[in-house]
Scaffold this active site. Structure first.
Site, PDB file in Angstrom:
ATOM      1  N   ASP A  28       0.850  -1.186   0.000  1.00  0.00           N
ATOM      2  CA  ASP A  28       0.000   0.000   0.000  1.00  0.00           C
ATOM      3  C   ASP A  28       0.894   1.247   0.000  1.00  0.00           C
ATOM      4  O   ASP A  28       1.865   1.327   0.741  1.00  0.00           O
ATOM      5  CB  ASP A  28      -0.918  -0.001   1.224  1.00  0.00           C
ATOM      6  CG  ASP A  28      -2.075   0.971   1.087  1.00  0.00           C
ATOM      7  OD1 ASP A  28      -3.231   0.514   1.057  1.00  0.00           O
ATOM      8  OD2 ASP A  28      -1.825   2.195   1.014  1.00  0.00           O
ATOM      9  N   ASN A  84     -12.728  -3.262   2.886  1.00  0.00           N
ATOM     10  CA  ASN A  84     -13.655  -2.138   2.947  1.00  0.00           C
ATOM     11  C   ASN A  84     -14.620  -2.226   1.773  1.00  0.00           C
ATOM     12  O   ASN A  84     -14.204  -2.466   0.640  1.00  0.00           O
ATOM     13  CB  ASN A  84     -12.884  -0.810   2.888  1.00  0.00           C
ATOM     14  CG  ASN A  84     -11.989  -0.604   4.098  1.00  0.00           C
ATOM     15  OD1 ASN A  84     -12.353  -0.984   5.205  1.00  0.00           O
ATOM     16  ND2 ASN A  84     -10.824  -0.017   3.891  1.00  0.00           N
ATOM     17  N   GLY A  90     -15.773   2.710   3.789  1.00  0.00           N
ATOM     18  CA  GLY A  90     -14.547   3.464   3.553  1.00  0.00           C
ATOM     19  C   GLY A  90     -13.795   3.046   2.311  1.00  0.00           C
ATOM     20  O   GLY A  90     -12.605   3.341   2.171  1.00  0.00           O
ATOM     21  N   GLN A  91     -14.480   2.373   1.382  1.00  0.00           N
ATOM     22  CA  GLN A  91     -13.801   1.931   0.157  1.00  0.00           C
ATOM     23  C   GLN A  91     -13.507   3.136  -0.732  1.00  0.00           C
ATOM     24  O   GLN A  91     -14.395   3.970  -0.977  1.00  0.00           O
ATOM     25  CB  GLN A  91     -14.677   0.924  -0.593  1.00  0.00           C
ATOM     26  CG  GLN A  91     -13.969   0.322  -1.797  1.00  0.00           C
ATOM     27  CD  GLN A  91     -14.793  -0.788  -2.468  1.00  0.00           C
ATOM     28  OE1 GLN A  91     -15.933  -1.052  -2.096  1.00  0.00           O
ATOM     29  NE2 GLN A  91     -14.187  -1.418  -3.457  1.00  0.00           N
ATOM     30  N   SER A  92     -12.269   3.231  -1.203  1.00  0.00           N
ATOM     31  CA  SER A  92     -11.906   4.351  -2.076  1.00  0.00           C
ATOM     32  C   SER A  92     -11.495   3.901  -3.470  1.00  0.00           C
ATOM     33  O   SER A  92     -11.533   4.697  -4.412  1.00  0.00           O
ATOM     34  CB  SER A  92     -10.783   5.183  -1.443  1.00  0.00           C
ATOM     35  OG  SER A  92      -9.622   4.391  -1.258  1.00  0.00           O
ATOM     36  N   HIS A  97     -10.202  -5.606  -3.043  1.00  0.00           N
ATOM     37  CA  HIS A  97      -8.866  -5.784  -2.471  1.00  0.00           C
ATOM     38  C   HIS A  97      -8.973  -6.179  -1.007  1.00  0.00           C
ATOM     39  O   HIS A  97      -9.853  -5.719  -0.284  1.00  0.00           O
ATOM     40  CB  HIS A  97      -7.999  -4.527  -2.627  1.00  0.00           C
ATOM     41  CG  HIS A  97      -8.647  -3.254  -2.171  1.00  0.00           C
ATOM     42  ND1 HIS A  97      -9.594  -2.597  -2.919  1.00  0.00           N
ATOM     43  CD2 HIS A  97      -8.481  -2.517  -1.037  1.00  0.00           C
ATOM     44  CE1 HIS A  97      -9.987  -1.506  -2.276  1.00  0.00           C
ATOM     45  NE2 HIS A  97      -9.335  -1.440  -1.120  1.00  0.00           N
ATOM     46  N   HIS A  99      -6.925  -5.882   2.372  1.00  0.00           N
ATOM     47  CA  HIS A  99      -5.781  -5.297   3.076  1.00  0.00           C
ATOM     48  C   HIS A  99      -5.187  -6.375   3.981  1.00  0.00           C
ATOM     49  O   HIS A  99      -5.926  -7.065   4.706  1.00  0.00           O
ATOM     50  CB  HIS A  99      -6.225  -4.138   3.974  1.00  0.00           C
ATOM     51  CG  HIS A  99      -6.769  -2.936   3.262  1.00  0.00           C
ATOM     52  ND1 HIS A  99      -6.033  -1.793   3.073  1.00  0.00           N
ATOM     53  CD2 HIS A  99      -7.985  -2.693   2.710  1.00  0.00           C
ATOM     54  CE1 HIS A  99      -6.775  -0.887   2.440  1.00  0.00           C
ATOM     55  NE2 HIS A  99      -7.967  -1.402   2.215  1.00  0.00           N
TER      56      HIS A  99
END
Ligand code: AMP
Length: 111
Positions: A28, A84, A90-92, A97, A99
């Site tokens: 990340d 997320n 809070g997914q951007s 994916h 984490h």
């Protein structure tokens, strides 16, 4: 196309730590722990909400790949996995994916 597809296509650089036919993992860019890696499928699935019956094998493979990547990264003391999903999650980046966070003791619950 999301930024993660560009990483898959080698159009932008990433620190890739693992890859196979179905997925890859890279560090990340904004790490939240001493080790913070994202494991993604090559297939562009937007989020957990977008998994279909056609993805059952892929979803299982992703989960089974988590401990392999964790072992490669030396996370013998344990680690946190986070997915997320959507705005409240809070997914951007809308490419599924996982984490993988570790390298220190992590607090609970999350914010
Ligand atoms: P999420 O908020 O769960 O969608 O997570 C997206 C993650 O992608 C964040 O932790 C970002 O720091 C990370 N990220 C965004 N762009 C990149 C990039 N180019 N390379 C590596 N990680 C990235």
């Amino acid at each position: 196309m999301t930024i993660f597809e560009k990483i898959i296509n080698r159009e932008i650089p990433a620190s890739i730590v693992y890859e196979d036919d179905l997925c890859l993992a890279f560090r990340d860019v904004n790490p939240q722990a001493p080790v913070h890696v994202l494991l993604i499928p090559r297939k562009p699935i937007a989020s957990l909400d977008n998994l279909t019956d056609a993805d059952t094998e892929l979803a299982g493979h992703l989960l089974q790949t988590v401990p392999r990547v964790a072992a490669l990264l030396g996370l013998s003391g344990g680690y946190r996995t986070v997915v997320n999903t959507g705005d409240h999650g809070g997914q951007s980046v809308f490419h599924l994916h996982i984490h993988i966070l570790g390298g220190r003791s992590l607090g609970w619950p999350p914010g």
